[in-house]
Design an enzyme around this catalytic site. Structure first.
Site, PDB file in Angstrom:
ATOM      1  N   CYS A  90      31.121  46.254  45.023  1.00  0.00           N
ATOM      2  CA  CYS A  90      32.413  45.732  45.179  1.00  0.00           C
ATOM      3  C   CYS A  90      33.216  45.855  46.684  1.00  0.00           C
ATOM      4  CB  CYS A  90      33.720  46.349  45.011  1.00  0.00           C
ATOM      5  SG  CYS A  90      35.332  45.826  45.244  1.00  0.00           S
ATOM      6  N   HIS A  93      36.797  43.219  36.506  1.00  0.00           N
ATOM      7  CA  HIS A  93      36.101  43.552  37.805  1.00  0.00           C
ATOM      8  C   HIS A  93      37.685  42.725  38.754  1.00  0.00           C
ATOM      9  CE1 HIS A  93      34.410  45.254  41.370  1.00  0.00           C
ATOM     10  NE2 HIS A  93      34.981  44.264  41.764  1.00  0.00           N
ATOM     11  N   GLU A  94      37.512  41.923  38.269  1.00  0.00           N
ATOM     12  CA  GLU A  94      38.217  40.903  39.339  1.00  0.00           C
ATOM     13  C   GLU A  94      40.065  40.920  38.877  1.00  0.00           C
ATOM     14  OE1 GLU A  94      37.211  40.359  41.972  1.00  0.00           O
ATOM     15  OE2 GLU A  94      35.133  40.619  41.584  1.00  0.00           O
ATOM     16  N   HIS A 103      41.052  44.018  39.991  1.00  0.00           N
ATOM     17  CA  HIS A 103      41.308  43.637  41.876  1.00  0.00           C
ATOM     18  C   HIS A 103      43.011  43.310  41.507  1.00  0.00           C
ATOM     19  CE1 HIS A 103      38.893  44.495  44.190  1.00  0.00           C
ATOM     20  NE2 HIS A 103      37.281  44.182  43.892  1.00  0.00           N
TER      21      HIS A 103
HETATM   22 NI    NI Z   1      35.352  44.335  44.250  1.00  0.00          NI
END
Ligand code: NI
Length: 164
Positions: free
Chosen positions: A99, A141-142, A145
Site C-alpha cells: 500500500c 483494496h481501494e 481505503h
Molecule cells: Ni493502499
C-alpha cells in the site's frame, strides 16, 4: 497537480470517507490529481483519503506490459465515485499486498477472486464493473481505503487459542 500521499499513522486513513454528492469541476480536478499522483508513485490504485480528501473516490490502472512480473491482465484507467462492492465470490486467494500509505510493508491478504462493484462516473452516471483476479484484488483494496480499512487491519493475526 501532484498530491502528497499520506502515510500511517494518520487518522484520515482509518476514517470512513464521505459519499460524493457534488459532481463538479472540483471533483474532476481531484480525480486528475489522484491519477497523476498514482502514476508518479508507480501505484496501481489510489483512494481519495490517501491524498487527505475524505471522499468516496478511487482511481485504478494497471499496465501489465510495464510490469517485470505481470500479476494479471492490464486494467484500463478507471475512476469510480461512491464505489461499493455488491458481490464477493466465495473463492478467494491469499497474496502479498502493499500500500502506498504503508511504505515497505507487504502482507498476505485474503481477497475474493471475483467481485461485482457498482458506483458512479465523474458525471454521476451509474456504472457497474465485474472484476476478477488481480483486478478484483485492487478494487477490494481501494474500496477498503474509502471505508477506512488498511491491509494492516485485514492481516491482523487470528487470536490464538488458549494454551492449556
Ligand atoms: Ni493502499
Amino acid at each position: 497537480m501532484l498530491r502528497r500521499i499520506l502515510t500511517v499513522p494518520n487518522s484520515i486513513l482509518n476514517t470512513p470517507a464521505s459519499a460524493v454528492s457534488l459532481f463538479d469541476r472540483r471533483l474532476k480536478g481531484l480525480a486528475d490529481d489522484m491519477i497523476e499522483t498514482m502514476h508518479y508513485a508507480s501505484g496501481v490504485g489510489l483512494a481519495a483519503p490517501q491524498v487527505g480528501q475524505s471522499l468516496c473516490l478511487i482511481v485504478v490502472e494497471y499496465n501489465s506490459a510495464r510490469d517485470d512480473s505481470p500479476r494479471g491482465p492490464s486494467i484500463p484507467l478507471t475512476i469510480l465515485v461512491n464505489p461499493e462492492i455488491v458481490h464477493f465470490s466465495i473463492d478467494y486467494k491469499i497474496q502479498l499486498e502493499g500500500c502506498l500509505s504503508i511504505p515497505g510493508v507487504e502482507l498476505p491478504i485474503k481477497r475474493s477472486q471475483r467481485i461485482k462493484i457498482v458506483g458512479q462516473n465523474l458525471s454521476g452516471d451509474r456504472v457497474k464493473i465485474n472484476a476478477t483476479g488481480f483486478s478484483a484484488r485492487i478494487f477490494q483494496h481501494e474500496v477498503d481505503h474509502v471505508n477506512g480499512i488498511l491491509i494492516t487491519d485485514r492481516a491482523k493475526p487470528h487470536r490464538r487459542s488458549p494454551n492449556l
